[in-house]
Design an enzyme around this catalytic site. Structure first.
Site: not given
Lengths: 253, 311
Positions: B104, A41-43, B26
């Site tokens: 991002n 996941q990009e997070s 986030y």
């Protein structure tokens, strides 16, 4: 649609996923033909083992059991920009015939009809993943001859355009998977053409719902329906809470 | 003078009108205690940034605190589009904010460049897209394109960002400000370290010894930190791994309220202006939704252990 996405994933692929559809596709692939595929996941999470389906890429259920947790610099920087990610999934409010995606604005940028969230991770994924799978609803609002705003690069204005502006060679969108059909990109013109229509739809319907003059492959066929094993994985293993109903309601299934 | 203080004092002393703020979080750990305090103290003309902004940024925009927004994305996630943001851009309510858009990947790298003291950073995204055709307050300084001096290939350069103040919410910090975070990181570490001053809001203040039992969790060292505020439940309705889960019911409540300007104002009156501080807010939450709901959000947690992966 989720099964069409799954079939694009090869064994050992490293896949960057958002929640919902992409996760379902990647998981179907992992539980069937691509056990070696892994997800990020990009997070910042690598190889999560969540106890329930994640509600966002930042859902805390992704934490326990993951192999690694970093942040955006790790996943988007080290792994995506570093050239390691094979497959990315993207959706957009508008998608055009070259696979360019708009998630910024409908109408004019300065006086918008509708202001959308912006790029987030979409642009870098579209720019830098080796293969990009686009998911879209098949109608003349979502699909466009030309998007109002290119947030995420597909093939821009045609062959060679990506390379000319410095995007990595050989990257770009692979397919547009819709609720009616699978469109693939022509090797030479970089324009999306009809490869297969889903059971219940037809070439005529798909052509009618596509706002550009859609070319139809000579080998056009009906999409292979979901296999029993794919459906079993989707409904029993991956989606015990029945979250797919949300997508069914939106017309994605 | 010590760094431990109330959020009201920290925001009052270290956040000025017109400042450039990095606000961490986030989806996880949004520093809502400080966000509400900024709104209560009616800070104005702020420039704000983070990758993937959410309800906290939407609230600051709706409350009229924001002048400029260095953005990559803003939405309420599961609940849909950020309505205060849209009202600002589409209708100028309460006023039209200026936005500068990145992604991002590029924004975290620009913060990293700021943290590393570099003037700019090469980025591989954005090329060829309309993101490069638009700019507002940064004008020609939004990016530059050059040919790489090494292989001649086209490269985009994006400027380093150095916020005046970073406000982050973490699980724990000691009294000097060594801030420890675990779970999904987003761009928190780089945004905090890019800033000149850091305000650390935390679930609990621990001893320097506790920090030392797992120093690899520290994302900001004490010398960068100007204020430490202890704010249990400080990131609600976002989540803080090890402390509480995301509150979907409340998130939906905000989405419903913020869908009109009037509803949003009423929401602010009840949950922000009507509250003295975070303790009052937590009390109000329990009164309104019940202790069982509050308890349900809490992680199973062993307070004696320095780090918990529970959520």
């Amino acid at each position: 649609m989720a099964c069409c996405g799954a079939r694009e994933i090869r064994d050992k692929d490293l896949v960057i996923v958002g929640t919902g559809f992409p996760t379902m596709s990647a998981n179907i692939a992992k539980h069937t033909h691509a056990p070696g595929a892994s997800m990020m996941q990009e997070s910042g999470v690598f190889d999560a083992r969540p106890a329930r389906p994640a509600l966002s890429v930042g859902d805390p259920c992704l934490n326990p059991g993951a192999a690694m947790i970093g942040g955006l610099i790790e996943v988007m920087g080290m792994f995506l920009q570093g050239g390691w990610i094979d497959v990315g999934f993207l959706a957009g409010s508008q998608v055009d015939r070259f696979g360019n995606i708009n998630t910024t604005v409908i109408g004019n940028y300065d006086s918008p009809k509708s202001r959308l969230p912006g790029s987030g991770g979409a642009n870098p994924i579209g720019a830098l993943a080796k293969r990009v799978l686009i998911i879209a609803l098949h109608n003349t609002r979502t699909l466009a001859e030309r998007v109002d705003f290119i947030t995420t690069p597909g093939y821009l204005d045609g062959p060679g355009a990506r390379e000319r502006c410095g995007l990595p060679a050989g990257t770009g969108p692979e397919v547009i998977i819709t609720n009616k059909a699978v469109l693939r990109f022509d090797r030479d013109s970089k324009e999306a053409y009809l490869e297969s229509y889903h059971p219940g739809s037809s070439v005529e319907e798909v052509v009618k719902l596509t706002p550009w003059k859609l070319r139809v492959s000579e080998a056009v066929r009906e999409t292979e329906p979901p296999r029993a094993e794919e459906l079993r994985v989707l409904r029993k293993v991956l989606d015990p809470l029945g979250m797919i109903r949300i997508y069914e309601k939106k017309g994605y299934v | 003078m010590g760094k431990v203080m109330s959020t009201a004092e920290a925001v009052g002393r270290f956040v000025g009108d017109g400042d450039f703020l990095f606000i961490g979080g986030y989806i996880c750990r949004p520093p809502f205690a400080a966000i509400h305090e900024i709104i209560r103290q009616k800070k104005r003309d702020l420039t704000v940034t983070r990758s993937n902004a959410a309800d906290d940024f939407d609230m600051l925009i709706g409350a009229g605190c924001v002048k400029r927004f260095i953005s990559t994305f803003i939405s309420l996630g599961l609940y849909g589009l950020a309505r205060c943001y849209r009202r600002s851009i589409e209708k100028g309510i309460p006023h039209k904010i200026e936005i500068e858009e990145y992604t991002n990947l590029s924004l975290p790298l620009m913060l990293m460049a700021g943290a590393l003291g570099m003037p700019f950073v090469p980025v591989k995204d954005m090329a060829g897209t309309d993101l490069l055709k638009i700019s507002s307050f940064m004008g020609e300084k939004k990016y530059k394109q050059i040919d790489s001096p090494f292989d001649g290939s086209p490269v985009l350069l994006a400027p380093a960002l150095r916020p005046d103040v970073a406000i982050i919410h973490v699980q724990q910090a000691d009294e000097e400000g060594n801030a420890q975070m675990w779970g999904i990181g987003g761009d928190c570490k780089w945004g905090a370290n890019a800033a000149q001053k850091v305000i650390v809001s935390c679930e609990r203040i621990v001893s320097r010894e506790t920090v030392g039992t797992d120093p690899s969790r520290t994302i900001v060292p004490s010398f960068k930190v100007v204020a430490v505020t202890e704010e249990p439940f400080g990131a609600h309705p976002g989540y803080t791994p090890g402390f509480y889960d995301v509150d979907l019911t409340y998130g939906y409540l905000y989405q419903q309220a913020s869908s009109t300007a009037e509803g949003f104002d009423k929401f602010l009156d009840e949950w922000v202006y009507g509250m003295k501080d975070r303790a009052g807010y937590t009390q109000h939450f329990i009164q309104r939704f019940g202790y069982a709901q509050f308890k349900k959000l809490q992680a199973k947690f062993d307070y004696g252990y320095p780090v918990s992966y529970a959520y």
